[in-house]
Design a protein around this motif. Structure first.
Motif, PDB file in Angstrom:
ATOM      1  N   CYS A 146      21.845 -18.971  91.962  1.00  0.00           N
ATOM      2  CA  CYS A 146      21.866 -20.305  92.556  1.00  0.00           C
ATOM      3  C   CYS A 146      21.363 -21.342  91.554  1.00  0.00           C
ATOM      4  CB  CYS A 146      21.023 -20.332  93.828  1.00  0.00           C
ATOM      5  SG  CYS A 146      21.145 -21.876  94.753  1.00  0.00           S
ATOM      6  N   ALA A 147      20.280 -21.032  90.871  1.00  0.00           N
ATOM      7  CA  ALA A 147      19.719 -21.948  89.873  1.00  0.00           C
ATOM      8  C   ALA A 147      20.749 -22.240  88.783  1.00  0.00           C
ATOM      9  CB  ALA A 147      18.445 -21.361  89.266  1.00  0.00           C
ATOM     10  N   GLU A 148      21.448 -21.202  88.341  1.00  0.00           N
ATOM     11  CA  GLU A 148      22.445 -21.351  87.279  1.00  0.00           C
ATOM     12  C   GLU A 148      23.619 -22.228  87.741  1.00  0.00           C
ATOM     13  OE1 GLU A 148      25.371 -18.346  84.946  1.00  0.00           O
ATOM     14  OE2 GLU A 148      23.308 -17.636  85.207  1.00  0.00           O
ATOM     15  N   ILE A 149      24.142 -21.950  88.925  1.00  0.00           N
ATOM     16  CA  ILE A 149      25.280 -22.707  89.455  1.00  0.00           C
ATOM     17  C   ILE A 149      24.878 -24.150  89.745  1.00  0.00           C
ATOM     18  CG2 ILE A 149      26.892 -22.910  91.401  1.00  0.00           C
ATOM     19  CD1 ILE A 149      26.978 -19.799  91.426  1.00  0.00           C
ATOM     20  N   CYS A 150      23.687 -24.357  90.289  1.00  0.00           N
ATOM     21  CA  CYS A 150      23.212 -25.718  90.577  1.00  0.00           C
ATOM     22  C   CYS A 150      23.091 -26.551  89.299  1.00  0.00           C
ATOM     23  CB  CYS A 150      21.882 -25.695  91.309  1.00  0.00           C
ATOM     24  SG  CYS A 150      22.037 -25.343  93.067  1.00  0.00           S
ATOM     25  N   MET A 151      22.596 -25.945  88.220  1.00  0.00           N
ATOM     26  CA  MET A 151      22.482 -26.679  86.958  1.00  0.00           C
ATOM     27  C   MET A 151      23.860 -27.053  86.426  1.00  0.00           C
ATOM     28  SD  MET A 151      19.521 -27.601  86.370  1.00  0.00           S
ATOM     29  CE  MET A 151      19.878 -28.423  84.828  1.00  0.00           C
ATOM     30  N   GLU A 152      24.794 -26.126  86.509  1.00  0.00           N
ATOM     31  CA  GLU A 152      26.171 -26.396  86.084  1.00  0.00           C
ATOM     32  C   GLU A 152      26.775 -27.531  86.904  1.00  0.00           C
ATOM     33  OE1 GLU A 152      29.611 -23.505  85.787  1.00  0.00           O
ATOM     34  OE2 GLU A 152      27.953 -22.210  85.155  1.00  0.00           O
ATOM     35  N   CYS A 153      26.559 -27.479  88.208  1.00  0.00           N
ATOM     36  CA  CYS A 153      27.092 -28.497  89.108  1.00  0.00           C
ATOM     37  C   CYS A 153      26.465 -29.861  88.806  1.00  0.00           C
ATOM     38  CB  CYS A 153      26.855 -28.090  90.567  1.00  0.00           C
ATOM     39  SG  CYS A 153      27.746 -29.111  91.762  1.00  0.00           S
ATOM     40  N   ALA A 154      25.167 -29.886  88.578  1.00  0.00           N
ATOM     41  CA  ALA A 154      24.470 -31.135  88.252  1.00  0.00           C
ATOM     42  C   ALA A 154      25.056 -31.754  86.986  1.00  0.00           C
ATOM     43  CB  ALA A 154      22.975 -30.891  88.081  1.00  0.00           C
ATOM     44  N   GLN A 155      25.262 -30.917  85.970  1.00  0.00           N
ATOM     45  CA  GLN A 155      25.805 -31.404  84.694  1.00  0.00           C
ATOM     46  C   GLN A 155      27.220 -31.939  84.866  1.00  0.00           C
ATOM     47  OE1 GLN A 155      25.261 -27.889  82.319  1.00  0.00           O
ATOM     48  NE2 GLN A 155      23.089 -28.295  81.969  1.00  0.00           N
ATOM     49  N   ASP A 156      28.032 -31.247  85.655  1.00  0.00           N
ATOM     50  CA  ASP A 156      29.411 -31.674  85.841  1.00  0.00           C
ATOM     51  C   ASP A 156      29.493 -32.954  86.680  1.00  0.00           C
ATOM     52  OD1 ASP A 156      31.959 -30.850  84.840  1.00  0.00           O
ATOM     53  OD2 ASP A 156      32.581 -30.504  86.917  1.00  0.00           O
ATOM     54  N   CYS A 157      28.657 -33.044  87.707  1.00  0.00           N
ATOM     55  CA  CYS A 157      28.634 -34.254  88.537  1.00  0.00           C
ATOM     56  C   CYS A 157      28.144 -35.448  87.721  1.00  0.00           C
ATOM     57  CB  CYS A 157      27.760 -34.055  89.774  1.00  0.00           C
ATOM     58  SG  CYS A 157      28.528 -33.005  91.020  1.00  0.00           S
ATOM     59  N   GLU A 158      27.183 -35.205  86.841  1.00  0.00           N
ATOM     60  CA  GLU A 158      26.677 -36.259  85.974  1.00  0.00           C
ATOM     61  C   GLU A 158      27.753 -36.697  84.974  1.00  0.00           C
ATOM     62  OE1 GLU A 158      22.250 -36.977  84.632  1.00  0.00           O
ATOM     63  OE2 GLU A 158      23.166 -35.401  83.422  1.00  0.00           O
ATOM     64  N   ARG A 159      28.491 -35.732  84.446  1.00  0.00           N
ATOM     65  CA  ARG A 159      29.575 -36.007  83.489  1.00  0.00           C
ATOM     66  C   ARG A 159      30.631 -36.919  84.124  1.00  0.00           C
ATOM     67  NH1 ARG A 159      34.638 -34.179  82.938  1.00  0.00           N
ATOM     68  NH2 ARG A 159      34.421 -32.618  84.576  1.00  0.00           N
ATOM     69  N   ILE A 160      31.017 -36.605  85.353  1.00  0.00           N
ATOM     70  CA  ILE A 160      32.041 -37.395  86.045  1.00  0.00           C
ATOM     71  C   ILE A 160      31.471 -38.744  86.480  1.00  0.00           C
ATOM     72  CG2 ILE A 160      33.500 -37.495  88.110  1.00  0.00           C
ATOM     73  CD1 ILE A 160      33.873 -34.431  87.735  1.00  0.00           C
ATOM     74  N   GLY A 161      30.219 -38.744  86.905  1.00  0.00           N
ATOM     75  CA  GLY A 161      29.534 -39.981  87.256  1.00  0.00           C
ATOM     76  C   GLY A 161      29.636 -40.367  88.720  1.00  0.00           C
ATOM     77  N   ASP A 162      28.762 -41.294  89.125  1.00  0.00           N
ATOM     78  CA  ASP A 162      28.759 -41.849  90.470  1.00  0.00           C
ATOM     79  C   ASP A 162      28.448 -40.820  91.553  1.00  0.00           C
ATOM     80  OD1 ASP A 162      28.914 -44.042  92.142  1.00  0.00           O
ATOM     81  OD2 ASP A 162      31.063 -43.776  92.552  1.00  0.00           O
ATOM     82  N   MET A 163      27.628 -39.805  91.205  1.00  0.00           N
ATOM     83  CA  MET A 163      27.240 -38.779  92.183  1.00  0.00           C
ATOM     84  C   MET A 163      25.761 -38.423  92.004  1.00  0.00           C
ATOM     85  SD  MET A 163      30.460 -36.162  92.342  1.00  0.00           S
ATOM     86  CE  MET A 163      30.993 -36.213  90.641  1.00  0.00           C
ATOM     87  N   GLN A 164      24.932 -39.429  91.815  1.00  0.00           N
ATOM     88  CA  GLN A 164      23.529 -39.199  91.486  1.00  0.00           C
ATOM     89  C   GLN A 164      22.778 -38.392  92.542  1.00  0.00           C
ATOM     90  OE1 GLN A 164      22.485 -39.895  88.347  1.00  0.00           O
ATOM     91  NE2 GLN A 164      20.733 -38.648  88.939  1.00  0.00           N
ATOM     92  N   GLU A 165      23.097 -38.629  93.814  1.00  0.00           N
ATOM     93  CA  GLU A 165      22.414 -37.887  94.884  1.00  0.00           C
ATOM     94  C   GLU A 165      22.674 -36.390  94.747  1.00  0.00           C
ATOM     95  OE1 GLU A 165      21.834 -37.856  99.752  1.00  0.00           O
ATOM     96  OE2 GLU A 165      23.649 -38.772  98.922  1.00  0.00           O
ATOM     97  N   CYS A 166      23.901 -36.055  94.393  1.00  0.00           N
ATOM     98  CA  CYS A 166      24.284 -34.653  94.188  1.00  0.00           C
ATOM     99  C   CYS A 166      23.574 -34.082  92.951  1.00  0.00           C
ATOM    100  CB  CYS A 166      25.803 -34.557  94.034  1.00  0.00           C
ATOM    101  SG  CYS A 166      26.446 -32.913  94.356  1.00  0.00           S
ATOM    102  N   VAL A 167      23.558 -34.835  91.869  1.00  0.00           N
ATOM    103  CA  VAL A 167      22.891 -34.422  90.631  1.00  0.00           C
ATOM    104  C   VAL A 167      21.413 -34.115  90.918  1.00  0.00           C
ATOM    105  CG1 VAL A 167      22.146 -35.183  88.332  1.00  0.00           C
ATOM    106  CG2 VAL A 167      24.470 -35.696  89.115  1.00  0.00           C
ATOM    107  N   ASP A 168      20.746 -35.032  91.623  1.00  0.00           N
ATOM    108  CA  ASP A 168      19.320 -34.867  91.930  1.00  0.00           C
ATOM    109  C   ASP A 168      19.066 -33.663  92.832  1.00  0.00           C
ATOM    110  OD1 ASP A 168      18.882 -37.146  90.420  1.00  0.00           O
ATOM    111  OD2 ASP A 168      18.671 -38.474  92.152  1.00  0.00           O
ATOM    112  N   ALA A 169      19.897 -33.493  93.860  1.00  0.00           N
ATOM    113  CA  ALA A 169      19.733 -32.364  94.791  1.00  0.00           C
ATOM    114  C   ALA A 169      19.934 -31.040  94.061  1.00  0.00           C
ATOM    115  CB  ALA A 169      20.709 -32.486  95.962  1.00  0.00           C
ATOM    116  N   CYS A 170      20.940 -30.996  93.186  1.00  0.00           N
ATOM    117  CA  CYS A 170      21.215 -29.777  92.418  1.00  0.00           C
ATOM    118  C   CYS A 170      20.067 -29.434  91.471  1.00  0.00           C
ATOM    119  CB  CYS A 170      22.510 -29.924  91.621  1.00  0.00           C
ATOM    120  SG  CYS A 170      24.013 -29.814  92.605  1.00  0.00           S
TER     121      CYS A 170
END
Length: 110
Positions: free
Chosen positions: A74-98
């Motif tokens: 879960c930690a690994e997937i969440c970090m990947e998701c945070a990085q990808d959401c940050e890369r695309i942008g406009d999803m800060q709430e998701c980045v922070d939660a991940c």
């Protein structure tokens, strides 16, 4: 009933929060935005994040010793998701939660 430590309770809460935020972001924001937000690699990653967060919380709630393995993933997937959401942008709430969930799960998997 098994005892849930304060640290585990916090991790369960972080997992459920990330589950909720990622799912609503994917189903609302991403589907409305289209483009990069709905490209298969990103969207599949978000769905994987949603599912592993739900599963991690479930494993901790039922008191399974396997929660350590699930939390590590879960930690690994969440970090990947945070990085990808940050890369695309406009999803800060998701980045922070991940990121929060990843940190909490990392501690749980130790």
């Amino acid at each position: 009933m098994h005892h849930i430590s304060a640290e585990m309770k916090q991790c369960i809460d972080e997992c459920l929060d990330c589950y909720s935020v990622c799912l609503s972001t994917a189903m609302g924001h991403c589907l409305e935005m289209g483009g990069e937000h709905t490209k298969p690699p990103h969207f599949k990653l978000m769905m994987a994040c949603v599912e592993i967060c739900r599963t991690s919380a479930h494993f901790m709630l039922i008191g399974s010793e396997h929660h350590k393995h699930v939390c590590r993933e879960c930690a690994e997937i969440c970090m990947e998701c945070a990085q990808d959401c940050e890369r695309i942008g406009d999803m800060q709430e998701c980045v922070d939660a991940c990121r929060s969930c990843a940190e909490s799960c990392r501690k749980m998997s130790a």
